[in-house]
Design a protein around this motif. Sequence first.
Motif, PDB file in Angstrom:
ATOM      1  N   THR A   1      -3.450  -5.291  -3.457  1.00 57.86           N
ATOM      2  CA  THR A   1      -2.308  -5.275  -4.359  1.00 57.86           C
ATOM      3  C   THR A   1      -2.224  -3.916  -5.040  1.00 57.86           C
ATOM      4  OG1 THR A   1      -3.652  -6.161  -6.161  1.00 57.86           O
ATOM      5  CG2 THR A   1      -2.452  -7.768  -4.793  1.00 57.86           C
ATOM      6  N   GLY A   2      -1.014  -3.575  -5.443  1.00 58.62           N
ATOM      7  CA  GLY A   2      -0.805  -2.299  -6.105  1.00 58.62           C
ATOM      8  C   GLY A   2       0.393  -1.602  -5.512  1.00 58.62           C
ATOM      9  N   SER A   3       0.730  -0.456  -6.043  1.00 59.46           N
ATOM     10  CA  SER A   3       1.859   0.303  -5.519  1.00 59.46           C
ATOM     11  C   SER A   3       1.485   0.908  -4.165  1.00 59.46           C
ATOM     12  CB  SER A   3       2.242   1.418  -6.492  1.00 59.46           C
ATOM     13  OG  SER A   3       1.218   2.407  -6.529  1.00 59.46           O
ATOM     14  N   THR A   4       2.510   1.296  -3.399  1.00 57.78           N
ATOM     15  CA  THR A   4       2.270   1.888  -2.081  1.00 57.78           C
ATOM     16  C   THR A   4       1.371   3.116  -2.181  1.00 57.78           C
ATOM     17  OG1 THR A   4       4.417   1.104  -1.310  1.00 57.78           O
ATOM     18  CG2 THR A   4       3.376   2.868  -0.041  1.00 57.78           C
ATOM     19  N   SER A   5       1.680   4.002  -3.130  1.00 56.17           N
ATOM     20  CA  SER A   5       0.905   5.238  -3.247  1.00 56.17           C
ATOM     21  C   SER A   5      -0.538   4.949  -3.638  1.00 56.17           C
ATOM     22  CB  SER A   5       1.553   6.171  -4.272  1.00 56.17           C
ATOM     23  OG  SER A   5       1.611   5.541  -5.547  1.00 56.17           O
ATOM     24  N   GLU A   6      -0.755   3.966  -4.499  1.00 58.50           N
ATOM     25  CA  GLU A   6      -2.119   3.632  -4.906  1.00 58.50           C
ATOM     26  C   GLU A   6      -2.929   3.096  -3.731  1.00 58.50           C
ATOM     27  OE1 GLU A   6      -1.504   2.362  -9.597  1.00 58.50           O
ATOM     28  OE2 GLU A   6      -1.333   0.855  -8.002  1.00 58.50           O
ATOM     29  N   ILE A   7      -2.311   2.210  -2.939  1.00 59.11           N
ATOM     30  CA  ILE A   7      -3.023   1.604  -1.807  1.00 59.11           C
ATOM     31  C   ILE A   7      -3.326   2.653  -0.740  1.00 59.11           C
ATOM     32  CG2 ILE A   7      -2.785  -0.019   0.120  1.00 59.11           C
ATOM     33  CD1 ILE A   7      -1.210  -1.825  -1.824  1.00 59.11           C
ATOM     34  N   LEU A   8      -2.362   3.537  -0.465  1.00 57.13           N
ATOM     35  CA  LEU A   8      -2.562   4.529   0.586  1.00 57.13           C
ATOM     36  C   LEU A   8      -3.508   5.646   0.170  1.00 57.13           C
ATOM     37  CD1 LEU A   8       1.072   4.890   2.000  1.00 57.13           C
ATOM     38  CD2 LEU A   8      -0.824   3.572   2.947  1.00 57.13           C
ATOM     39  N   GLN A   9      -3.465   6.032  -1.098  1.00 57.19           N
ATOM     40  CA  GLN A   9      -4.269   7.171  -1.551  1.00 57.19           C
ATOM     41  C   GLN A   9      -5.624   6.761  -2.123  1.00 57.19           C
ATOM     42  OE1 GLN A   9      -1.843   9.504  -4.230  1.00 57.19           O
ATOM     43  NE2 GLN A   9      -0.098   9.492  -2.810  1.00 57.19           N
ATOM     44  N   ARG A  10      -5.689   5.552  -2.712  1.00 58.43           N
ATOM     45  CA  ARG A  10      -6.947   5.117  -3.326  1.00 58.43           C
ATOM     46  C   ARG A  10      -7.212   3.644  -2.974  1.00 58.43           C
ATOM     47  NH1 ARG A  10      -4.270   8.162  -6.909  1.00 58.43           N
ATOM     48  NH2 ARG A  10      -3.295   6.340  -7.875  1.00 58.43           N
ATOM     49  N   PRO A  11      -7.465   3.338  -1.708  1.00 56.32           N
ATOM     50  CA  PRO A  11      -7.721   1.938  -1.326  1.00 56.32           C
ATOM     51  C   PRO A  11      -8.988   1.418  -2.006  1.00 56.32           C
ATOM     52  CG  PRO A  11      -8.300   3.440   0.459  1.00 56.32           C
ATOM     53  CD  PRO A  11      -7.595   4.265  -0.573  1.00 56.32           C
ATOM     54  N   GLN A  12      -8.916   0.183  -2.482  1.00 56.97           N
ATOM     55  CA  GLN A  12     -10.039  -0.410  -3.212  1.00 56.97           C
ATOM     56  C   GLN A  12     -10.902  -1.310  -2.333  1.00 56.97           C
ATOM     57  OE1 GLN A  12     -10.649   0.484  -6.509  1.00 56.97           O
ATOM     58  NE2 GLN A  12      -9.026   1.951  -5.991  1.00 56.97           N
ATOM     59  N   HIS A  13     -10.289  -1.972  -1.387  1.00 54.07           N
ATOM     60  CA  HIS A  13     -11.027  -2.922  -0.562  1.00 54.07           C
ATOM     61  C   HIS A  13     -11.533  -2.235   0.709  1.00 54.07           C
ATOM     62  CE1 HIS A  13     -12.011  -6.485   1.806  1.00 54.07           C
ATOM     63  NE2 HIS A  13     -11.972  -7.170   0.678  1.00 54.07           N
ATOM     64  N   PRO A  14     -12.765  -2.544   1.143  1.00 51.74           N
ATOM     65  CA  PRO A  14     -13.299  -1.895   2.355  1.00 51.74           C
ATOM     66  C   PRO A  14     -12.418  -2.112   3.588  1.00 51.74           C
ATOM     67  CG  PRO A  14     -15.057  -3.004   1.155  1.00 51.74           C
ATOM     68  CD  PRO A  14     -13.781  -3.382   0.476  1.00 51.74           C
ATOM     69  N   TYR A  15     -11.802  -3.301   3.718  1.00 49.01           N
ATOM     70  CA  TYR A  15     -10.980  -3.546   4.902  1.00 49.01           C
ATOM     71  C   TYR A  15      -9.704  -2.721   4.858  1.00 49.01           C
ATOM     72  CZ  TYR A  15      -9.201  -5.964   8.983  1.00 49.01           C
ATOM     73  OH  TYR A  15      -8.746  -6.234  10.246  1.00 49.01           O
ATOM     74  N   THR A  16      -9.176  -2.483   3.652  1.00 46.90           N
ATOM     75  CA  THR A  16      -8.009  -1.607   3.529  1.00 46.90           C
ATOM     76  C   THR A  16      -8.358  -0.198   4.006  1.00 46.90           C
ATOM     77  OG1 THR A  16      -7.359  -2.877   1.579  1.00 46.90           O
ATOM     78  CG2 THR A  16      -6.202  -0.811   1.961  1.00 46.90           C
ATOM     79  N   THR A  17      -9.544   0.249   3.659  1.00 44.31           N
ATOM     80  CA  THR A  17     -10.000   1.569   4.105  1.00 44.31           C
ATOM     81  C   THR A  17     -10.072   1.631   5.627  1.00 44.31           C
ATOM     82  OG1 THR A  17     -11.292   1.817   2.067  1.00 44.31           O
ATOM     83  CG2 THR A  17     -11.844   3.272   3.911  1.00 44.31           C
TER      84      THR A  17
END
Length: 266
Positions: A1-17
């Motif tokens: 969850t979060g804004s597009t820029s936050e998810i793409l630039q600072r992913p929090q979850h290992p699977y997102t990475t």
Amino acid sequence: TGSTSEILQRPQHPYTTKLLAAPPSSQPGAFALISDKADVVLEASGIGKAYGQNENSIQAVRRVDLRVRRGEIVGIYGPSGCGKSTLLRILATIETPTEGSIFLGGELATSARTDRLLSYNARNGFVMPIFQDPVSSLDRRWPIWRTVTEALTAKHPPEKPSREHRQSISLEFLRRVGLDAIAPEVRPGELSVGQCLRVAIARALVAEPKLIVADEPTSALDAVIAASVLRLLKQAADSGMGIVIVSHDRTLLDALCNRVWRCATE
């Protein structure tokens, strides 16, 4: 969850990475051209395919010339309906062309002149397909060890391998495709689409083919699993197999293939 820029630039979850790291590079020319001295495993000469007759005929494939060498990955790219899958079935000698000829390992395998297969290479495991729908390409009644080792009996050897030997071989190849945690007795209905695709790849590898043809092998997969499948195909090419991959994803093909051939609609 979060804004597009936050998810793409600072992913929090290992699977997102992992998801963000999985897509292939958009830079073409990832691999050099194969030497002209490498053995030719597939040659298509003037291939065409029409369905129907006279004014009602539909031309699915038009005059294709294509050569694939040992260790080479060739991509076939184009929009839906341009004849990519039809061409792939002809290259695999599953269908017969209405124009031209297919040579496997230098031998005439199929031709517009006859519906008969003309070379032993057309059915001895020389070429193995990986279909777009991996679930329906597996026999739902069979445990996956039987599917993975099916090619060992299709070659009609003097002595067919025992059940125990086939199960042992299946365990090794399931391990190679990352399914070592899956029991070889399970059936396709108990697996995900991605797992079924890896079973299909294991089946192709067991046959030790000279050529693998794959139809949209990553279309139903998430980015992480798709990346693992592409690594398996690259490893197969590195071992000396020729690979033909059909896809509508030009970025993927540019990153993976030695050459990309565009399939036109006209």
